[in-house]
Scaffold this active site. Structure first.
Site, PDB file in Angstrom:
ATOM      1  CE  LYS A 234     -24.104  10.464  -3.662  1.00 15.48           C
ATOM      2  NZ  LYS A 234     -22.898   9.699  -3.295  1.00 15.48           N
ATOM      3  CG  ASP A 239     -20.342  12.928   0.374  1.00 17.48           C
ATOM      4  OD1 ASP A 239     -20.493  13.015   1.613  1.00 17.48           O
ATOM      5  OD2 ASP A 239     -20.037  11.861  -0.208  1.00 17.48           O
ATOM      6  CE  LYS A 246     -16.752  12.231   0.618  1.00 13.66           C
ATOM      7  NZ  LYS A 246     -16.451  10.821   0.346  1.00 13.66           N
ATOM      8  CG  ASP A 257     -21.577  12.860  -3.949  1.00  7.99           C
ATOM      9  OD1 ASP A 257     -21.375  11.997  -4.828  1.00  7.99           O
ATOM     10  OD2 ASP A 257     -21.771  12.578  -2.756  1.00  7.99           O
ATOM     11  CG  ASP A 316     -18.026   9.644   3.142  1.00 11.94           C
ATOM     12  OD1 ASP A 316     -18.780  10.384   2.469  1.00 11.94           O
ATOM     13  OD2 ASP A 316     -16.815   9.493   2.886  1.00 11.94           O
ATOM     14  CD  GLU A 318     -23.113  10.645   0.709  1.00 13.05           C
ATOM     15  OE1 GLU A 318     -22.235  10.059   1.368  1.00 13.05           O
ATOM     16  OE2 GLU A 318     -22.977  10.915  -0.501  1.00 13.05           O
ATOM     17  NE  ARG A 320     -23.635   2.854   0.361  1.00 10.94           N
ATOM     18  CZ  ARG A 320     -22.565   2.084   0.349  1.00 10.94           C
ATOM     19  NH1 ARG A 320     -22.590   0.900   0.955  1.00 10.94           N
ATOM     20  NH2 ARG A 320     -21.463   2.463  -0.259  1.00 10.94           N
TER      21      ARG A 320
HETATM   22  N1  BES Z   1     -19.691  10.455  -3.060  1.00 15.96           N
HETATM   23  C1  BES Z   1     -18.908   9.409  -2.556  1.00 15.96           C
HETATM   24  C2  BES Z   1     -18.316   8.507  -3.626  1.00 15.96           C
HETATM   25  C3  BES Z   1     -17.303   9.143  -4.537  1.00 15.96           C
HETATM   26  C4  BES Z   1     -15.950   8.997  -4.262  1.00 15.96           C
HETATM   27  C5  BES Z   1     -17.674   9.805  -5.674  1.00 15.96           C
HETATM   28  C6  BES Z   1     -15.008   9.579  -5.111  1.00 15.96           C
HETATM   29  C7  BES Z   1     -16.750  10.374  -6.524  1.00 15.96           C
HETATM   30  C8  BES Z   1     -15.408  10.251  -6.248  1.00 15.96           C
HETATM   31  C9  BES Z   1     -19.741   8.520  -1.631  1.00 15.96           C
HETATM   32  O1  BES Z   1     -20.766   9.156  -0.949  1.00 15.96           O
HETATM   33  C10 BES Z   1     -18.812   8.002  -0.571  1.00 15.96           C
HETATM   34  O2  BES Z   1     -18.324   8.775   0.180  1.00 15.96           O
HETATM   35  N2  BES Z   1     -18.606   6.696  -0.569  1.00 15.96           N
HETATM   36  C11 BES Z   1     -17.751   6.082   0.379  1.00 15.96           C
HETATM   37  C12 BES Z   1     -18.447   4.853   0.887  1.00 15.96           C
HETATM   38  C13 BES Z   1     -17.746   4.202   2.036  1.00 15.96           C
HETATM   39  C14 BES Z   1     -17.873   5.038   3.276  1.00 15.96           C
HETATM   40  C15 BES Z   1     -18.371   2.839   2.235  1.00 15.96           C
HETATM   41  C16 BES Z   1     -16.460   5.724  -0.346  1.00 15.96           C
HETATM   42  O3  BES Z   1     -16.521   5.301  -1.492  1.00 15.96           O
HETATM   43  O4  BES Z   1     -15.400   5.893   0.240  1.00 15.96           O
HETATM   44 ZN    ZN Z   2     -21.505  10.853  -1.835  1.00 13.79          ZN
HETATM   45 MN    MN Z   3     -20.095  10.011   0.914  1.00 15.84          MN
END
Ligand code: BES
Ligand code: ZN
Ligand code: MN
Length: 462
Positions: A234, A239, A246, A257, A316, A318, A320
């Site tokens: 990834k 992000d 966020k 990220d 967010d 993103e 996937r």
């Molecule tokens: N990059 C984040 C996941 C992440 C969170 C990595 C904390 C490292 C530490 C990912 O892109 C994300 O934002 N995921 C969201 C998904 C949600 C919107 C379904 C999440 O986990 O909150």
């Molecule tokens: Zn992310």
């Molecule tokens: Mn994200």
């Protein structure tokens, strides 16, 4: 720090020796003072430092507890050497000789442990961290040490990159780094190429940023490739969450990220040095997830490379989306196996903390092999379920699926989403959201990037 191998160099600033529980050390002086007078037991990880006051050819002797002999293994060796190096930093030593009374082939672990513990990200600090100039191992073979150094350097490579701020580690920078790795065939696809390839999901994520996306494909070809494998990292260089922005506290570490991409780059540059008999593709869909007038929006419908349509439920989620197109691309390369590694979900971090990475996939044997390799490499991976019910909340009324669903079981839902883009290959997904970046020191690591996945994927390919 230079790591050497030499049979008998006792004249040194610090002589590092070991003690197993209920056994004596190899040094009379240490036995006399540390063990007999002070009762130093040598429990695993305990240290004892003594000045020799001219009674030895070393100025100081550092004893590292190796614990119970029957419980000692290569992972303990790595941790023990890391402990010793941290202790050497504390006393501001510059040179040390490690003279362990063991016979097994632990040289690779020892070198990795030394390099992990000597790591600091001090490029942007006026006052640099303390580093050792040189350490020498007496017992290990040159070969083992060299392999350990390649592994240790690959971790440093990945950690440096993931620690580098997003203002520098842009998609273009990742592409440049990939192109500068010798011994690989590397192609970088620009935005127009990515459009032609039909990667509508990846493109949407990057469209809000002024820094254009780059799709990076590196290829390593060994002499007699026994297996063909693709590694996808990834590569979200920052992000912010996009329009579903966020909160400040969650955004703070989001330069990390692209830790999956950093891992794949670290692995690919190490493969070029190790020359294993394999064909390995390193793939990174690199972009930034930013809010702006050109950002993708909640409610947009995207078409991925395989023709499947996705309704954007949350900008967010993103990672996937970028991985979806990268997976489609990888599955068309004619490889036997695909592994993706990603800081994918906060849910995985909630489930497993910073201790373990979450693992999913479509082939239980492959998953078991990845988990076993991780264990031998000193990482902890844990399989998470992929019950099909987790997909229910991602069903869309107007597209083939949405990119998010219920908050519960989020790591598994993300795994099921990715599976929609996997075709005719064995596939394993590794979620390193919790393990890639530490806010506090942990075991051999200082705070910051850990190089998660590097050791495991290198050993897996070999
Ligand atoms: N990059 C984040 C996941 C992440 C969170 C990595 C904390 C490292 C530490 C990912 O892109 C994300 O934002 N995921 C969201 C998904 C949600 C919107 C379904 C999440 O986990 O909150
Ligand atoms: Zn992310
Ligand atoms: Mn994200």
């Amino acid at each position: 720090m230079e790591i050497k191998v030499s049979q008998d160099v006792k004249e040194t600033e610090v002589l590092v020796i070991n003690k197993f529980e209920n056994e004596m050390t190899s040094q009379e002086l240490a036995n006399k003072y540390a063990v007999e007078k002070d009762g130093f037991e040598g429990k695993f990880g305990q240290t004892y430092l003594m000045h020799t006051l001219g009674q030895s050819s070393a100025d100081k002797i550092l004893i590292i507890g190796f614990g119970k002999k029957e419980e000692f293994d290569s992972n303990k060796m790595r941790e023990a050497v890391a402990k010793a190096v941290k202790k050497l930093h504390q006393i501001k030593a510059k040179k040390a000789v490690f003279d362990f009374d063991i016979t097994c082939d632990y040289g690779k672990s020892a070198a990795i442990g030394a390099l992990m513990a000597d790591y600091a990200f001090d490029k942007y600090k006026s006052e640099k961290a303390h580093h050792l100039d040189e350490i020498t191992f007496t017992k290990f073979s040159q070969e083992e040490i060299i392999e350990g150094i390649v592994f240790g350097d690959a971790m440093k490579f990945a950690r440096d990159l993931a620690n580098t701020p997003a203002q520098i580690a842009t998609p273009a920078k990742l592409a440049e780094i990939a192109q500068n790795i010798e011994g690989l065939e590397t192609k970088v696809f620009e935005k127009q190429d990515i459009e032609k390839m039909g990667m509508g999901a990846f493109l949407a994520v990057g469209q809000g940023s002024v820094n254009p996306p780059k799709f990076i494909h590196m290829k390593y070809t060994g002499k007699n490739p026994k297996k063909k494998i693709a590694l996808i990292g990834k590569g979200i260089c920052f992000d912010s969450g996009g329009l579903d922005i966020k909160p400040a506290s969650s955004m703070l570490t989001m330069k990390d990220d692209m830790s999956g991409a950093a891992c794949v780059l670290g692995v690919m540059q190490a493969l070029a040095k190790l020359q294993p008999d394999a064909e390995v593709h390193g793939i990174i869909a690199a972009c930034e997830n930013m809010p702006s007038g050109s950002s993708y929006k909640p409610g947009d419908i995207l078409t991925a490379k395989n023709g499947k349509t996705i309704e954007v439920d949350n900008t967010d989620a993103e990672g996937r989306l970028t991985l979806a197109d990268a997976l489609c691309y990888a599955c068309e390369l004619g490889v036997d196996e695909v592994i993706d590694i990603a800081t994918l979900t906060g849910a995985c971090m909630v489930a497993l903390g910073t201790v373990a990475a979450g693992v999913m996939g479509n082939d239980d044997e492959m998953i078991a092999e990845v988990i076993r390799t991780a264990k031998d490499s000193g990482e902890t991976y844990w399989q998470l379920p992929m019950f099909k019910e987790y997909f229910n909340s991602m069903k869309s009324d107007i597209a083939d699926m949405k990119n998010t669903g219920s908050r519960y079981g989020g790591a598994s839902a993300a795994g099921l989403f990715l599976q929609e883009f996997v075709k005719d290959v064995k596939w394993t997904h590794i979620d390193i959201a919790g393990t890639a970046f530490l806010e506090k020191p942990q075991k051999e690591f200082i705070a910051g990037a850990t190089g998660a996945g590097v050791r495991t994927l290198l050993n897996y390919v070999k």
